[in-house]
Design a protein around this motif. Sequence first.
Motif, PDB file in Angstrom:
ATOM      1  N   LEU A  86      41.411  -7.031  21.362  1.00 17.46           N
ATOM      2  CA  LEU A  86      40.316  -7.821  20.675  1.00 17.46           C
ATOM      3  C   LEU A  86      39.026  -7.224  21.004  1.00 17.46           C
ATOM      4  CD1 LEU A  86      41.518 -11.336  21.519  1.00 17.46           C
ATOM      5  CD2 LEU A  86      40.987 -10.494  19.124  1.00 17.46           C
ATOM      6  N   PHE A  87      38.920  -6.745  22.340  1.00 21.84           N
ATOM      7  CA  PHE A  87      37.504  -5.850  22.674  1.00 21.84           C
ATOM      8  C   PHE A  87      37.372  -4.729  21.812  1.00 21.84           C
ATOM      9  CE2 PHE A  87      36.086  -2.496  25.658  1.00 21.84           C
ATOM     10  CZ  PHE A  87      34.744  -2.956  25.696  1.00 21.84           C
ATOM     11  N   ALA A  88      38.490  -3.782  21.845  1.00 19.84           N
ATOM     12  CA  ALA A  88      38.552  -2.664  20.946  1.00 19.84           C
ATOM     13  C   ALA A  88      38.277  -2.779  19.721  1.00 19.84           C
ATOM     14  CB  ALA A  88      40.120  -1.789  21.306  1.00 19.84           C
ATOM     15  N   ASP A  89      38.637  -3.778  19.138  1.00 24.53           N
ATOM     16  CA  ASP A  89      38.458  -4.128  17.608  1.00 24.53           C
ATOM     17  C   ASP A  89      36.863  -4.566  17.481  1.00 24.53           C
ATOM     18  OD1 ASP A  89      39.689  -4.515  14.883  1.00 24.53           O
ATOM     19  OD2 ASP A  89      38.894  -6.574  15.124  1.00 24.53           O
ATOM     20  N   ALA A  90      36.605  -5.159  18.290  1.00 28.62           N
ATOM     21  CA  ALA A  90      35.059  -5.740  18.329  1.00 28.62           C
ATOM     22  C   ALA A  90      33.979  -4.544  18.200  1.00 28.62           C
ATOM     23  CB  ALA A  90      34.727  -6.695  19.138  1.00 28.62           C
ATOM     24  N   ALA A 107      37.315   7.386  20.480  1.00 28.37           N
ATOM     25  CA  ALA A 107      37.898   6.888  21.743  1.00 28.37           C
ATOM     26  C   ALA A 107      38.307   5.396  21.519  1.00 28.37           C
ATOM     27  CB  ALA A 107      36.901   7.072  22.695  1.00 28.37           C
ATOM     28  N   ASP A 108      37.464   4.548  20.843  1.00 28.97           N
ATOM     29  CA  ASP A 108      37.685   3.119  20.908  1.00 28.97           C
ATOM     30  C   ASP A 108      38.799   2.863  19.932  1.00 28.97           C
ATOM     31  OD1 ASP A 108      36.730   0.134  21.441  1.00 28.97           O
ATOM     32  OD2 ASP A 108      36.774   0.494  19.063  1.00 28.97           O
ATOM     33  N   ASN A 109      38.887   3.569  18.996  1.00 32.08           N
ATOM     34  CA  ASN A 109      40.011   3.374  18.029  1.00 32.08           C
ATOM     35  C   ASN A 109      41.256   4.068  18.396  1.00 32.08           C
ATOM     36  OD1 ASN A 109      39.312   2.109  15.098  1.00 32.08           O
ATOM     37  ND2 ASN A 109      37.570   3.232  15.591  1.00 32.08           N
ATOM     38  N   THR A 110      41.376   5.093  19.206  1.00 29.39           N
ATOM     39  CA  THR A 110      42.533   5.418  19.882  1.00 29.39           C
ATOM     40  C   THR A 110      43.004   4.353  20.678  1.00 29.39           C
ATOM     41  OG1 THR A 110      41.820   8.059  19.544  1.00 29.39           O
ATOM     42  CG2 THR A 110      43.368   7.454  21.302  1.00 29.39           C
ATOM     43  N   LEU A 111      41.961   3.692  21.732  1.00 32.57           N
ATOM     44  CA  LEU A 111      42.651   2.878  22.480  1.00 32.57           C
ATOM     45  C   LEU A 111      43.210   1.430  21.705  1.00 32.57           C
ATOM     46  CD1 LEU A 111      42.653   1.082  25.217  1.00 32.57           C
ATOM     47  CD2 LEU A 111      40.295   0.481  24.665  1.00 32.57           C
ATOM     48  N   PHE A 112      42.339   1.163  20.666  1.00 32.73           N
ATOM     49  CA  PHE A 112      42.991   0.162  19.725  1.00 32.73           C
ATOM     50  C   PHE A 112      44.568   0.697  19.305  1.00 32.73           C
ATOM     51  CE2 PHE A 112      43.754  -2.086  15.556  1.00 32.73           C
ATOM     52  CZ  PHE A 112      43.095  -3.464  15.948  1.00 32.73           C
ATOM     53  N   TYR A 113      44.622   1.728  19.037  1.00 33.50           N
ATOM     54  CA  TYR A 113      46.087   2.214  18.311  1.00 33.50           C
ATOM     55  C   TYR A 113      47.157   2.036  19.374  1.00 33.50           C
ATOM     56  CZ  TYR A 113      44.870   3.273  13.690  1.00 33.50           C
ATOM     57  OH  TYR A 113      44.218   3.333  12.367  1.00 33.50           O
ATOM     58  N   PHE A 114      46.667   2.153  20.674  1.00 32.85           N
ATOM     59  CA  PHE A 114      47.638   2.042  21.729  1.00 32.85           C
ATOM     60  C   PHE A 114      48.098   0.344  21.942  1.00 32.85           C
ATOM     61  CE2 PHE A 114      46.395   6.276  23.235  1.00 32.85           C
ATOM     62  CZ  PHE A 114      47.735   6.672  23.916  1.00 32.85           C
ATOM     63  N   VAL A 115      47.156  -0.430  21.640  1.00 33.03           N
ATOM     64  CA  VAL A 115      47.436  -1.846  21.982  1.00 33.03           C
ATOM     65  C   VAL A 115      48.618  -2.388  21.334  1.00 33.03           C
ATOM     66  CG1 VAL A 115      46.297  -4.120  21.682  1.00 33.03           C
ATOM     67  CG2 VAL A 115      44.880  -2.315  22.493  1.00 33.03           C
ATOM     68  N   GLY A 116      48.823  -2.013  20.067  1.00 39.49           N
ATOM     69  CA  GLY A 116      49.990  -2.743  19.466  1.00 39.49           C
ATOM     70  C   GLY A 116      51.368  -2.363  19.990  1.00 39.49           C
ATOM     71  N   PRO A 117      51.773  -1.197  20.095  1.00 43.93           N
ATOM     72  CA  PRO A 117      52.740  -0.920  20.871  1.00 43.93           C
ATOM     73  C   PRO A 117      53.007  -1.623  22.365  1.00 43.93           C
ATOM     74  CG  PRO A 117      51.918   1.173  19.884  1.00 43.93           C
ATOM     75  CD  PRO A 117      50.862   0.164  19.865  1.00 43.93           C
ATOM     76  N   LEU A 118      52.074  -1.497  22.859  1.00 48.04           N
ATOM     77  CA  LEU A 118      52.041  -1.962  24.206  1.00 48.04           C
ATOM     78  C   LEU A 118      52.210  -3.593  24.220  1.00 48.04           C
ATOM     79  CD1 LEU A 118      49.247  -0.456  26.366  1.00 48.04           C
ATOM     80  CD2 LEU A 118      51.633  -0.526  26.977  1.00 48.04           C
ATOM     81  N   GLU A 119      51.696  -4.286  23.231  1.00 47.84           N
ATOM     82  CA  GLU A 119      51.844  -5.653  23.101  1.00 47.84           C
ATOM     83  C   GLU A 119      53.475  -5.862  22.802  1.00 47.84           C
ATOM     84  OE1 GLU A 119      47.574  -7.155  21.255  1.00 47.84           O
ATOM     85  OE2 GLU A 119      49.126  -6.507  19.873  1.00 47.84           O
ATOM     86  N   ALA A 120      53.600  -5.220  21.889  1.00 44.77           N
ATOM     87  CA  ALA A 120      55.042  -5.314  21.267  1.00 44.77           C
ATOM     88  C   ALA A 120      56.159  -5.182  22.483  1.00 44.77           C
ATOM     89  CB  ALA A 120      55.688  -4.246  20.187  1.00 44.77           C
ATOM     90  N   SER A 234      39.823  -7.977   9.566  1.00 43.14           N
ATOM     91  CA  SER A 234      40.510  -7.680  10.819  1.00 43.14           C
ATOM     92  C   SER A 234      41.050  -8.817  11.262  1.00 43.14           C
ATOM     93  CB  SER A 234      39.848  -6.460  11.809  1.00 43.14           C
ATOM     94  OG  SER A 234      40.680  -6.125  12.898  1.00 43.14           O
ATOM     95  N   VAL A 235      42.219  -9.078  11.236  1.00 39.80           N
ATOM     96  CA  VAL A 235      42.907 -10.513  11.774  1.00 39.80           C
ATOM     97  C   VAL A 235      44.203 -10.219  12.748  1.00 39.80           C
ATOM     98  CG1 VAL A 235      42.225 -11.668   9.915  1.00 39.80           C
ATOM     99  CG2 VAL A 235      44.378 -10.915   9.861  1.00 39.80           C
ATOM    100  N   ASN A 236      44.632  -9.007  12.889  1.00 37.53           N
ATOM    101  CA  ASN A 236      45.645  -8.499  13.687  1.00 37.53           C
ATOM    102  C   ASN A 236      45.628  -9.175  14.963  1.00 37.53           C
ATOM    103  OD1 ASN A 236      45.562  -6.708  11.580  1.00 37.53           O
ATOM    104  ND2 ASN A 236      47.374  -5.590  12.553  1.00 37.53           N
ATOM    105  N   GLN A 237      44.626  -8.846  15.773  1.00 37.22           N
ATOM    106  CA  GLN A 237      44.546  -9.112  17.464  1.00 37.22           C
ATOM    107  C   GLN A 237      44.327 -10.745  17.583  1.00 37.22           C
ATOM    108  OE1 GLN A 237      45.368  -7.204  19.793  1.00 37.22           O
ATOM    109  NE2 GLN A 237      46.035  -5.898  17.797  1.00 37.22           N
ATOM    110  N   ILE A 238      43.515 -11.244  16.561  1.00 41.54           N
ATOM    111  CA  ILE A 238      43.384 -12.957  16.754  1.00 41.54           C
ATOM    112  C   ILE A 238      44.840 -13.470  16.447  1.00 41.54           C
ATOM    113  CG2 ILE A 238      42.493 -13.096  14.408  1.00 41.54           C
ATOM    114  CD1 ILE A 238      41.309 -14.815  17.393  1.00 41.54           C
ATOM    115  N   VAL A 239      45.343 -12.872  15.535  1.00 45.46           N
ATOM    116  CA  VAL A 239      46.680 -13.563  15.372  1.00 45.46           C
ATOM    117  C   VAL A 239      47.582 -13.431  16.240  1.00 45.46           C
ATOM    118  CG1 VAL A 239      48.759 -13.488  13.809  1.00 45.46           C
ATOM    119  CG2 VAL A 239      46.740 -13.405  12.754  1.00 45.46           C
ATOM    120  N   VAL A 240      47.642 -12.042  16.942  1.00 43.70           N
ATOM    121  CA  VAL A 240      48.377 -11.954  18.081  1.00 43.70           C
ATOM    122  C   VAL A 240      47.964 -12.949  19.427  1.00 43.70           C
ATOM    123  CG1 VAL A 240      48.776 -10.502  20.178  1.00 43.70           C
ATOM    124  CG2 VAL A 240      49.068  -9.562  17.917  1.00 43.70           C
TER     125      VAL A 240
END
Length: 506
Positions: A86-90, A107-120, A234-240
Motif C-alpha cells: 500500500l505504501f509503494a502504491d501510494a 525503484a518504487d514500482n520495482t518494490l511494488f512488483y515484489f510485494v505480490g509474490p511475497l504476499e502470495a 489501483s485496488v489490488n493492495q486494498i483488496v489484499v
Amino acid sequence: MNDKKRVKYTYIFTIIFIMMFLFIFQLVFYRGIGTLREIYIINIGVDMTGMIMGAVIYICCLIDIQKSGEEKRYLLALVGVAYVGLFADACSWLVDGIPAWRLLNIADNTLFYFVGPLEAFFFWMYTRAYLNLNSDIIKLTEKALKIGFIAVAAIRIINIFTGIYFTVDESGIYERSPLYPLSMLYILLVLVSSLAMVIAVRSRLKRYQRVSFFIYGLSPVGAAVITVFSYGLSVNQIVVMLSILVMYCILNVSEGIERAVADRDLSLSADIQLNALPRTFPYLPERKEFDIYASMDPAKEVGGDFYDFFMVDEDHIAIVIADVSGKGMPASLFMMVSIAMIKDYALINPDPSEVLYNVNNRLCDGNVSELFVTVWMGIIDLRTGEGIAANAGHEHPVIKRAGGKYELVIYKHSPAVATIENIYFRNHEFKLNHGDTLYVYTDGVPEATNAYDELYGTDRMLDALNSTPHDTPVEDILKTVRTSVDEFVGDAPQFDDLTHLAFKFF
C-alpha cells in the motif's frame, strides 16, 4: 518470543508504520495536492486507508499472540508486506509524471512488483502452518515455491534494465508493457497451491475456516483481473488488506468463541479439582493434638499436583502429597483417580507401603497414557507422634525439631507409582515430638525458575522455612515460603504446579 520482546516489537513496528504514513504526507506536500489528478487522489486515499487498517491488524495480531501464545509469524509477515504494498502504491502515484523523480519511480514500482509474490508466498506459509501440514509433498512444494520466488525476483530486477513488465520514460511516466500479465502467474500459482491444501484437508476444517481462506485466495485474483484490463484505479493492495482483515476476523472471532467455551469448561474442571482437595481450615478444630495447612497453585488452569489428609481412625491421620507427570487436563484426570484410590485403600489398611502397592497395580492396568505419580504418604499416630511413611520417587520431606532448624530427611526412595507392576514400596519410620513441624512439598517449590534459568533450590526453601519463628502458625509458614519463591522468580512464568503442606504436632 517472551512478553517483553513482543511489547518491544509492538513499539518498533508502530513507529515504522507511522513514519511510512508520514512520508506519504511529506511527498504530497512536496508534490502539491493541486498537481494531482482526481484519480490519483482517490488511489492515494484508498492506500492510506488500507495502511491504517494494516497497522491496526498488525498490532492486534501482536496483542493476540501475547494473550494466546499462538504462533502467527507468517500472518504478521503477510500483513507487513501488504502494508509495504500500500505504501509503494501510494508513492507510485505521487512520483508519477515528474522527470526529476524518475529513478525513485522505477525503484518504487520495482518494490511494488515484489510485494505480490511475497504476499502470495506468505499466505501459502500461513495456510500450511495453520493447517499443520508437513508431508513430503508439502515440503517439496514449499521448496519449489522458494525457488520460483527467486526466479520471479530476478526477473523483476532485470525489468529495471529491459522493461519486461513496466517502463518509466524520460518524462517520469509509468507505463505497463504487453507482458505485464505474466507478472501475475507466480501469484496465481501460489494461491491455487494454497487453496489446494485447504481442499485436501477440508474434512477436518469447519465451514468458517474454509470460507476465510477462500476469501483471501480469490479476492486478490479478482482484483488483479480488473486491474489488468483497466489501468487507473489501483485496488489490488486494498483488496489484499481487506481480505486479510476478513480472514483474521473470521478465524479469530470464531476461534475466540470456541476458546471461551473451552476456557469455561476448563474453569469448571479446575473448580471440581480444587473442591476434591481439603480446603476447610482449621481441619478438625476440636482436635488439639495437631495443626495442618496445605495449598496448591497450578501452573495451568488445572494441575497434576495434589495433597490430601484425613483421619483413618480416631488416633491416626494420613497425609499425602503427590505430583503427576505432565500438566493440564490429562494430569488432572490422573490426579483425581489417584487421590480417590489412595484414600480408599488407606481407609481399608492404613499402611503406606500396602496402599501404594495396591494403587500402583491399579494405575498400571491400562495406563495407555504412560503417566506416573510421585507420592509421599505418611500415617501419624496422634497419641505418640510415631509415624510411618513411604516415598515413591517424591521430594525429601523436611522436619523441624522443637528448638531446632528445618532439615531435609533424606532416605532411599521407592520408584514412582504407575511405573512397573508389583513394586514393593519401602516404609520409613519417624517420630514427631511436641512442637515439631513436618513440611512436605512438590518439585514446583525447589524447581521454581527465575528469568535467568536459575532454580530456587532446597537451600533457599530451608532458609525461608528457618526464617519463621518457632510459634509461627502453619498457614503463615506456607505463606513465607510462597513469598520467598515469588520474590526469587520475579516476572518469570510459573512452569510447574506449586503445592506444599505443613503439619505441626502438639
